[in-house]
Design an enzyme around this catalytic site. Structure first.
Site, PDB file in Angstrom:
ATOM      1  N   ARG A 108       0.832  -1.210   0.000  1.00 33.47           N
ATOM      2  CA  ARG A 108       0.000   0.000   0.000  1.00 33.47           C
ATOM      3  C   ARG A 108       0.869   1.264   0.000  1.00 33.47           C
ATOM      4  O   ARG A 108       0.541   2.261   0.629  1.00 33.47           O
ATOM      5  CB  ARG A 108      -0.974   0.010   1.189  1.00 33.47           C
ATOM      6  N   SER A 127     -11.579  -0.599   2.775  1.00 32.61           N
ATOM      7  CA  SER A 127     -10.860  -1.209   3.893  1.00 32.61           C
ATOM      8  C   SER A 127     -10.133  -0.113   4.675  1.00 32.61           C
ATOM      9  O   SER A 127      -9.355   0.651   4.111  1.00 32.61           O
ATOM     10  CB  SER A 127      -9.859  -2.237   3.362  1.00 32.61           C
ATOM     11  N   GLU A 144      -5.167   2.437   6.707  1.00 35.48           N
ATOM     12  CA  GLU A 144      -4.835   2.425   5.288  1.00 35.48           C
ATOM     13  C   GLU A 144      -5.458   3.644   4.614  1.00 35.48           C
ATOM     14  O   GLU A 144      -4.923   4.186   3.659  1.00 35.48           O
ATOM     15  CB  GLU A 144      -5.382   1.140   4.666  1.00 35.48           C
TER      16      GLU A 144
END
Length: 301
Positions: free
Chosen positions: A171, A221, A291
């Protein structure tokens, strides 16, 4: 004070004091001083040049899928790439502008019987955002297929970065540190069987629909996957499914998601994220790391 809007940026779609909650996937976010929708790179460059000259901050939101904009909004220019969305196919290569929808781009690959993009068939967001955060799912990620990306520097120059120069990680990409903005990306795919590609995309889409709370606004998410664990499982084990602050709750369907069920605010999201991190840490000793990007200014009462 805003002479530059008529003198330098006339003809470009720019909206003043525009509420960002109308554009974010979470349906939260205060106003942008100037919300701009450039139609091409020329308009984008003009906006950045004028902003730099006038010492006005600017930020690109992509299509605001994995972002929480605070309730006080964002000062300066907010640039959205909705209109920079072309996708072209050349042999086994797909080139897409940053504003192209990621899911739609995977469908273009399917129509041309090109394999390698199936993993992203259910990831909401734009090409630019996907490259920025090295989006991934089901064992695949952008780093596996990206050849190069064109980026706009903070100074307003356009340059090309190779896959290696993007320094992809989990990520993560180098542009998160440099402040460069992805404006297009080139992907190398493989020839495949249309039926097999279609079946795999249908399978992954079905899995996503079974597991994820697509019926409510959310930022996707919320947390990165902790090494050796799943964030959703840790949150469930901390008895936080359905836990709610204001109008935002931990999804009862998938604890890794937070959904806006009743006109929630960005503060509701932030408070809930903080509570989940604290509770999971106390229960398991594992510190969850967000995230989702949280940007903008808090609302001052």
């Amino acid at each position: 004070m805003t002479d530059f809007l008529t003198n330098d940026l006339n003809g470009i779609d720019i909206r003043v004091n525009e509420p960002l909650k109308n554009y974010t996937y979470t349906k939260v976010g205060g106003p942008a001083d100037y919300l701009a929708f450039p139609r091409n790179r020329f308009e984008l460059s003009r906006i950045v040049q004028v902003a730099n000259r006038e010492n006005i901050p600017w930020i690109v939101l992509g299509n605001a899928s994995n972002i929480i904009v605070r309730d006080g909004g964002i000062r300066g220019f907010v640039i959205m790439f909705d209109k920079l969305n072309s996708v072209t196919v050349n042999g086994y290569t797909i080139e897409a502008e940053a504003g192209a929808n990621l899911i739609e781009t995977t469908r273009v690959a399917k129509y041309h019987s090109l394999s390698g993009f199936e993993f992203a068939c259910g990831i909401p967001g734009s090409i630019g955002g996907a490259v920025f955060m090295n989006a991934g799912a089901y064992g695949g990620e952008i780093a596996h297929i990206l050849v190069s990306a064109q980026v706009l520097t903070k100074e307003g120059e356009i340059k090309t970065l190779t896959n290696r120069e993007m320094a992809f990680g989990y990520r993560h990409s180098s542009v998160q540190e440099t402040g460069d903005v992805v404006i297009s990306a080139k992907f190398a795919l493989k020839p495949g069987d249309y039926l097999q590609i279609s079946q795999e995309m249908n399978r992954l889409t079905h899995l996503r629909e079974l597991k994820q709370p697509l019926e409510y606004p959310s930022c996707g998410s919320v947390f990165k996957r902790p090494v050796g664990h799943f964030a959703g499982q840790l949150i469930s084990e901390a008895d936080l499914k359905g836990y709610r602050i204001g109008g935002v709750e931990v999804s009862k369907k998938h604890a890794g998601f937070m959904v806006n069920v009743a006109d929630g605010t960005a503060k509701d999201y932030e408070d809930l994220i903080a509570h989940v991190i604290k509770t999971v840490d106390a229960k398991s000793g594992i510190q969850l790391e967000p995230e989702v990007r949280i940007i903008g200014e808090a609302l001052v009462n």
